[in-house]
Design an enzyme around this catalytic site. Structure first.
Site, mmCIF file in Angstrom:
data_model
loop_
_atom_site.group_PDB
_atom_site.id
_atom_site.type_symbol
_atom_site.label_atom_id
_atom_site.label_comp_id
_atom_site.label_asym_id
_atom_site.label_seq_id
_atom_site.Cartn_x
_atom_site.Cartn_y
_atom_site.Cartn_z
ATOM 1 N N LYS A 83 1.868 -0.660 7.006
ATOM 2 C CA LYS A 83 1.894 0.716 6.495
ATOM 3 C C LYS A 83 0.634 0.959 5.674
ATOM 4 O O LYS A 83 0.261 0.152 4.819
ATOM 5 C CB LYS A 83 3.148 0.915 5.628
ATOM 6 C CG LYS A 83 3.390 2.360 5.206
ATOM 7 C CD LYS A 83 4.694 2.459 4.412
ATOM 8 C CE LYS A 83 4.939 3.885 3.931
ATOM 9 N NZ LYS A 83 6.162 3.973 3.099
ATOM 10 N N HIS A 127 -0.048 3.885 3.826
ATOM 11 C CA HIS A 127 0.072 4.934 2.817
ATOM 12 C C HIS A 127 1.327 4.676 1.972
ATOM 13 O O HIS A 127 2.215 3.932 2.381
ATOM 14 C CB HIS A 127 0.180 6.315 3.473
ATOM 15 C CG HIS A 127 1.369 6.461 4.386
ATOM 16 N ND1 HIS A 127 1.376 5.955 5.663
ATOM 17 C CD2 HIS A 127 2.592 7.012 4.172
ATOM 18 C CE1 HIS A 127 2.559 6.205 6.221
ATOM 19 N NE2 HIS A 127 3.316 6.846 5.338
#
Length: 223
Positions: free
Chosen positions: A104, A106
């Protein structure tokens, strides 16, 4: 056999996680039994499952660890349920951590979810079952990349007690030998047979099924 082991075997049957019949495994082997931890789906089932894992972890590894690491995806609910149970049963706060299949970029970024791993952490890896030992090949470098982490051991729910790929040893023994940490299971198939088979044929494992299991292990049983 400890009472919690007997109860766990009955629990697997109750939840239809352990089934007997004719199954083709991912490895291509034809097996007279199959275990699917994905069949634990209710809150009560997960609560009880966490308790069985916690008891087996405590028996095999004691309290000297900090984190339960559950490899994605099935390991995620296992690590959460067992962490909660460990706190309730033994009064020690164990953090949970899992990996993501996709990094991921963000918000809560990175490859991990749950607790970060830090230098000095002692980790127990928790999985449902391992037949080939392939998943640890992905999990081990992820954990080690986080810093000076000690892997105390790995726990699974069922030791199938069969040969790993390209080995005469079980997957758990291969992992122990290759990576240098202890491995354990809540129960083994030896325990299951001891619990469910009776000589008069009246058990859940009938004499006919017992022969099928014996034949399977004569061919695929770990040495």
């Amino acid at each position: 056999m400890q009472d919690y082991k007997k109860e766990f075997i009955d629990f697997m049957l109750e939840c239809q996680v352990l089934k007997f019949g004719s199954f083709t495994l991912k490895s291509g082997r034809h097996s007279p039994f199959f275990m699917n931890a994905g069949a634990y789906v209710t809150g009560d089932q997960l609560r009880r499952l966490g308790q069985y894992y916690a008891k087996a972890i405590h028996e095999n590894f004691g309290d000297d660890f900090d984190v339960l690491f559950g490899p994605a995806y099935k390991g995620i609910p296992l690590s959460v349920a067992a962490s909660i149970a460990y706190s309730e049963l033994y009064g020690k706060e164990i953090r949970y951590c899992s990996n993501r299949k996709e990094i991921k970029d963000h918000g809560d970024a990175g490859i991990l979810l749950g607790s970060p791993l830090k230098d000095g952490d002692k980790v127990v890896i928790i999985e449902d079952v391992t037949t080939s030992g392939a998943s640890i090949e992905e999990t081990f470098p992820i954990i080690k990349a986080q810093g000076d982490i000690k892997i105390v051991g790995e726990i699974v729910s069922l030791n199938r007690m069969e040969k790993a790929k390209d080995s005469e040893k079980s997957a758990l023994d291969v992992i122990k030998e290759k990576y240098g940490f202890a491995t354990a299971a809540i129960v083994s198939m030896k325990d299951v047979i001891e619990r469910l088979w009776k000589e008069d044929g009246s058990g859940v494992i009938t004499n006919e099924l017992k022969k099928e299991l014996d034949d399977y292990y004569a061919e695929w049983g770990a040495k």
